[in-house]
Design an enzyme around this catalytic site. Structure first.
Site, PDB file in Angstrom:
ATOM      1  N   PRO A 187       0.776  -1.243   0.000  1.00  0.00           N
ATOM      2  CA  PRO A 187       0.000   0.000   0.000  1.00  0.00           C
ATOM      3  C   PRO A 187       0.809   1.297   0.000  1.00  0.00           C
ATOM      4  O   PRO A 187       0.832   2.048   0.983  1.00  0.00           O
ATOM      5  CB  PRO A 187      -0.842  -0.130   1.266  1.00  0.00           C
ATOM      6  CG  PRO A 187       0.014  -0.948   2.184  1.00  0.00           C
ATOM      7  CD  PRO A 187       0.724  -1.928   1.291  1.00  0.00           C
ATOM      8  N   CYS A 188       1.413   1.610  -1.128  1.00  0.00           N
ATOM      9  CA  CYS A 188       2.153   2.868  -1.258  1.00  0.00           C
ATOM     10  C   CYS A 188       1.227   4.079  -1.150  1.00  0.00           C
ATOM     11  O   CYS A 188       1.680   5.170  -0.814  1.00  0.00           O
ATOM     12  CB  CYS A 188       2.937   2.893  -2.567  1.00  0.00           C
ATOM     13  SG  CYS A 188       1.991   2.505  -4.046  1.00  0.00           S
TER      14      CYS A 188
END
Length: 186
Positions: free
Chosen positions: A143-144
């Site tokens: 989850p950037c």
């Protein structure tokens, strides 16, 4: 001497959050290795595979990727907040350490780039963390989008700030400011 061919399977995934533009998902026998953004094409996937997995054979196969697609669909439907699929992360050791740190950010929460640098015991590596974050080959699952500026600004995002905002809102997070450069708007 012939080098062994690595099979890389791919399929597409569409969702209304991306205006039904396709994401390409790719996996090896070890796990998910790449998800493209809707601004990226099949050529983008092919170029990445050729660079990261020499001597690879790209094969379209919806069945091999069915579990990956299912978990993404559950995430977008609000029925999943963690992914349990195997990952085959391909990058430098530093990039892999950043991407591993991203997987530790809980659903609905965010961290700053400096938080990630400090977690890696390298507080001066804020820009390098940002570069590694932007190079994340498996967005959403890694989850950037949960990394925002220290000032709570959304900041730049390879998938587009509107997508980053949509993903954060999907997770119930809205404590941010809409600052930063608007890359890849659509």
């Amino acid at each position: 001497m012939d080098r062994a061919v690595t099979k890389v399977y791919f399929t597409t995934f569409t969702h209304s959050i991306f205006q039904n533009r396709p994401l390409y998902l790719a996996a090896t026998k070890h796990g998910l290795c790449r998800i493209t953004w809707p601004t990226e094409s099949l050529d983008t996937l092919e170029t990445w595979v050729n660079k990261q997995i020499p001597n690879a054979q790209l094969i379209q196969d919806n069945n091999v990727l069915a579990e990956y697609v299912l978990q993404l669909q559950e995430y977008f439907d609000g029925k999943r907040d963690t992914f349990t699929i195997p990952l085959d992360m391909r990058g430098t050791l530093f990039q892999a350490s950043v991407w591993q740190a991203l997987t530790q950010i809980p659903f609905g929460q965010t961290r700053s780039y400096s938080d990630i640098a400090e977690a890696l015991d390298n507080p001066k590596a804020v820009r390098a963390v940002g570069t590694a974050n932007g190079a994340n080959p498996i967005p959403i699952v890694v989850p950037c989008h949960r990394v925002i500026g220290k000032s709570s600004a959304l900041t730049g995002f390879r998938g587009g700030l509107n997508v980053k905002e949509s993903l954060l809102l999907l997770e119930g997070f809205n404590d941010y400011t809409k600052e930063g450069h608007a890359r890849f708007q659509f």
